[in-house]
Write a protein that holds these residues in place. Structure first.
Motif, PDB file in Angstrom:
ATOM      1  N   HIS A  82     -18.207  27.014 -19.866  1.00 16.38           N
ATOM      2  CA  HIS A  82     -17.045  26.133 -19.815  1.00 16.38           C
ATOM      3  C   HIS A  82     -15.847  26.863 -19.233  1.00 16.38           C
ATOM      4  O   HIS A  82     -15.417  27.886 -19.754  1.00 16.38           O
ATOM      5  N   GLN A  83     -15.312  26.315 -18.164  1.00 18.09           N
ATOM      6  CA  GLN A  83     -14.161  26.933 -17.516  1.00 18.09           C
ATOM      7  C   GLN A  83     -12.856  26.581 -18.234  1.00 18.09           C
ATOM      8  O   GLN A  83     -11.998  27.430 -18.416  1.00 18.09           O
ATOM      9  N   ASP A  84     -12.708  25.337 -18.632  1.00 17.81           N
ATOM     10  CA  ASP A  84     -11.491  24.889 -19.319  1.00 17.81           C
ATOM     11  C   ASP A  84     -11.799  24.771 -20.813  1.00 17.81           C
ATOM     12  O   ASP A  84     -12.196  23.715 -21.308  1.00 17.81           O
ATOM     13  N   ASN A  86      -9.864  24.852 -23.460  1.00 17.60           N
ATOM     14  CA  ASN A  86      -8.995  23.967 -24.245  1.00 17.60           C
ATOM     15  C   ASN A  86      -9.423  22.516 -24.122  1.00 17.60           C
ATOM     16  O   ASN A  86      -9.371  21.750 -25.093  1.00 17.60           O
ATOM     17  N   PHE A  87      -9.871  22.125 -22.932  1.00 15.88           N
ATOM     18  CA  PHE A  87     -10.349  20.753 -22.739  1.00 15.88           C
ATOM     19  C   PHE A  87     -11.598  20.498 -23.580  1.00 15.88           C
ATOM     20  O   PHE A  87     -11.719  19.465 -24.242  1.00 15.88           O
ATOM     21  N   VAL A  88     -12.530  21.454 -23.578  1.00 18.37           N
ATOM     22  CA  VAL A  88     -13.782  21.270 -24.316  1.00 18.37           C
ATOM     23  C   VAL A  88     -13.536  21.270 -25.816  1.00 18.37           C
ATOM     24  O   VAL A  88     -14.207  20.559 -26.570  1.00 18.37           O
ATOM     25  N   ARG A  89     -12.569  22.056 -26.266  1.00 18.62           N
ATOM     26  CA  ARG A  89     -12.284  22.111 -27.705  1.00 18.62           C
ATOM     27  C   ARG A  89     -11.835  20.758 -28.251  1.00 18.62           C
ATOM     28  O   ARG A  89     -11.978  20.482 -29.449  1.00 18.62           O
ATOM     29  N   LYS A  90     -11.302  19.907 -27.394  1.00 15.83           N
ATOM     30  CA  LYS A  90     -10.924  18.566 -27.840  1.00 15.83           C
ATOM     31  C   LYS A  90     -12.150  17.772 -28.278  1.00 15.83           C
ATOM     32  O   LYS A  90     -12.085  16.953 -29.199  1.00 15.83           O
ATOM     33  N   PHE A  91     -13.288  18.017 -27.608  1.00 20.30           N
ATOM     34  CA  PHE A  91     -14.526  17.334 -27.995  1.00 20.30           C
ATOM     35  C   PHE A  91     -15.135  17.971 -29.241  1.00 20.30           C
ATOM     36  O   PHE A  91     -15.843  17.309 -30.007  1.00 20.30           O
ATOM     37  N   GLN A  93     -13.413  19.331 -31.789  1.00 22.61           N
ATOM     38  CA  GLN A  93     -12.605  19.149 -32.984  1.00 22.61           C
ATOM     39  C   GLN A  93     -13.173  18.110 -33.956  1.00 22.61           C
ATOM     40  O   GLN A  93     -13.242  18.362 -35.169  1.00 22.61           O
TER      41      GLN A  93
END
Length: 408
Positions: A82-84, A86-91, A93
């Motif tokens: 995963h490059q981003d 922070n974006f993936v962490r939204k999924f 959470q």
């Protein structure tokens, strides 16, 4: 200790996602280990525990990839793919259900903590060196060289006519250009590392490094001769069948419109360019010839780093050593680097799947130093040796199957 299941027992009562702002329940590895069953998957990322049981089927990389890390630490795999973040962490959470207790180690099982720490320091060094940033000029030149090869193929037929020799030469050039195009797409979206590339999708035709068919007395084909029939149904047909059918279907299902547009543009360019010379039947025949030649490239180039290596899915293994066991490099040279699309740097490609290919040679010395420090095998083969080893590995695996089939 906060309750996520009972220590030493089964899964225990399932709790919902952790509430924002509320203290996270804590758990130990003994409680996590049972949750590695179909429909019941937990994993640990950065010491936080996630229940991915229902979400795994929607995972963009496939349930098999994320499921491989069930009930174990997936931190390095998470960072690798995963490059981003922070974006993936939204999924992630909504899937969060707890965290490791302070006294628990970050990894379950006997792993080299120093190796894990050193690998993460290596990755951070690569990030600091900006090795994960793509060079737009490199990829613009790559795309331009692909289109230039298509023009060269057309000029050969235009100037020399649609005879056998010009047609064969044009087909070979187009096959290499399409192989380079595949490498370009592969750079922009790396698939699962643990799937042995496409071979797990043709498991009934080939067996590699596994005894299950032999033990279960399954004989779809005479696998002890697979190193021979490999030449008939492996390189000639894999791309022709797999890419033209499965990949197009995958693009449609996943709505990958950019890839679909590029594929459609190639079909348009190809048939508009060659129907005037060959007619519709002849252009279709040339198209099949291009795909068959491309299939040879795909099989030999992508599998020379994989088939001869370890195939099993060993659990509780750190990211670096698992990738080094699963693949090897092929000696670099200007020709090999170009012809293979830098897939000869397969160790670096596996360790850092989101790294642009033009930076593999820069990170390779750091990887070699890590391997030397921890006694890991950084295997590099000559190009021709790597190709020959494919056949030898198929023969060896076929004999393993036969022994299990006859005696177990």
């Amino acid at each position: 200790m906060g309750g996520i299941g009972e220590p030493g027992g089964g899964p225990g009562p399932r709790e919902g996602p952790a509430q924002a702002g509320a203290p996270l329940p804590t758990c130990c590895w003994e409680q996590i280990r049972p949750h590695d069953q179909p429909g019941d998957k937990w994993l640990v990322i950065e010491r936080r525990v996630y229940d991915i049981s229902r979400w795994a089927q929607r995972h963009p990389g496939g349930s098999r990839l994320i499921g491989h890390h069930g009930a174990e630490d997936a931190t390095d795999a998470f960072h690798a793919f995963h490059q981003d973040l922070n974006f993936v962490r939204k999924f992630l959470q909504p899937l969060l259900i707890g965290e490791l207790a302070p006294e628990e180690p970050s990894q379950d099982g006997l792993q080299n903590a120093q190796l894990i720490e050193d690998f993460r320091a290596l990755r951070q060094a690569a990030e600091d060196m900006k090795l994960f940033e793509a060079n737009p000029t490199f990829f613009a030149l790559l795309l331009g060289h692909i289109l230039a090869m298509e023009v060269l193929a057309w000029l050969i037929v235009y100037l020399l006519g649609p005879g056998w020799v010009p047609s064969a030469l044009a087909a070979a050039i187009l096959a290499v250009s399409q192989a380079q195009c595949w490498c370009l797409q592969h750079d922009l979206g790396h698939a699962s590392i643990f799937r042995k590339s496409r071979w797990n999708q043709v498991a009934q035709q080939f067996v590699m490094g596994q005894l299950k068919y032999g033990k279960k007395k399954r004989r779809y084909l005479p696998y002890n001769h697979q190193h021979l029939y490999f030449f008939l149904i492996g390189p000639p047909l894999l791309t022709l069948v797999n890419f033209e059918v499965e990949n197009l279907a995958y693009m449609l299902v996943c709505m990958q419109w950019a890839d679909l547009l590029w594929a459609a543009s190639f079909y348009s360019r190809f048939f508009l360019s060659y129907i005037p010379f060959y007619g519709v039947p002849g252009a279709l025949l040339l198209f099949v010839a291009v795909r068959v030649l491309e299939s040879h490239w795909f099989v030999w180039i992508t599998q020379m780093n994989h088939i001869p290596k370890e195939i099993g899915h060993e659990k509780h293994r750190d990211w670096a050593s698992s990738q080094l066991a699963a693949t090897c490099n092929v000696e670099p040279s200007p020709f090999t680097d170009w012809f293979s699309g830098h897939l000869n740097f397969q160790i670096e490609h596996h360790l850092f799947p989101t790294m642009p290919r033009h930076n593999y040679h820069k990170v390779a010395p750091l990887v070699k130093a890590l391997c030397a420090k921890h006694g890991l095998n950084y295997e590099v083969k000559p190009f021709l040796t790597a190709l020959v080893d494919i056949v030898g590995s198929l023969k060896k695996s076929g004999n393993v199957w036969l022994d299990a089939y006859l005696h177990q």
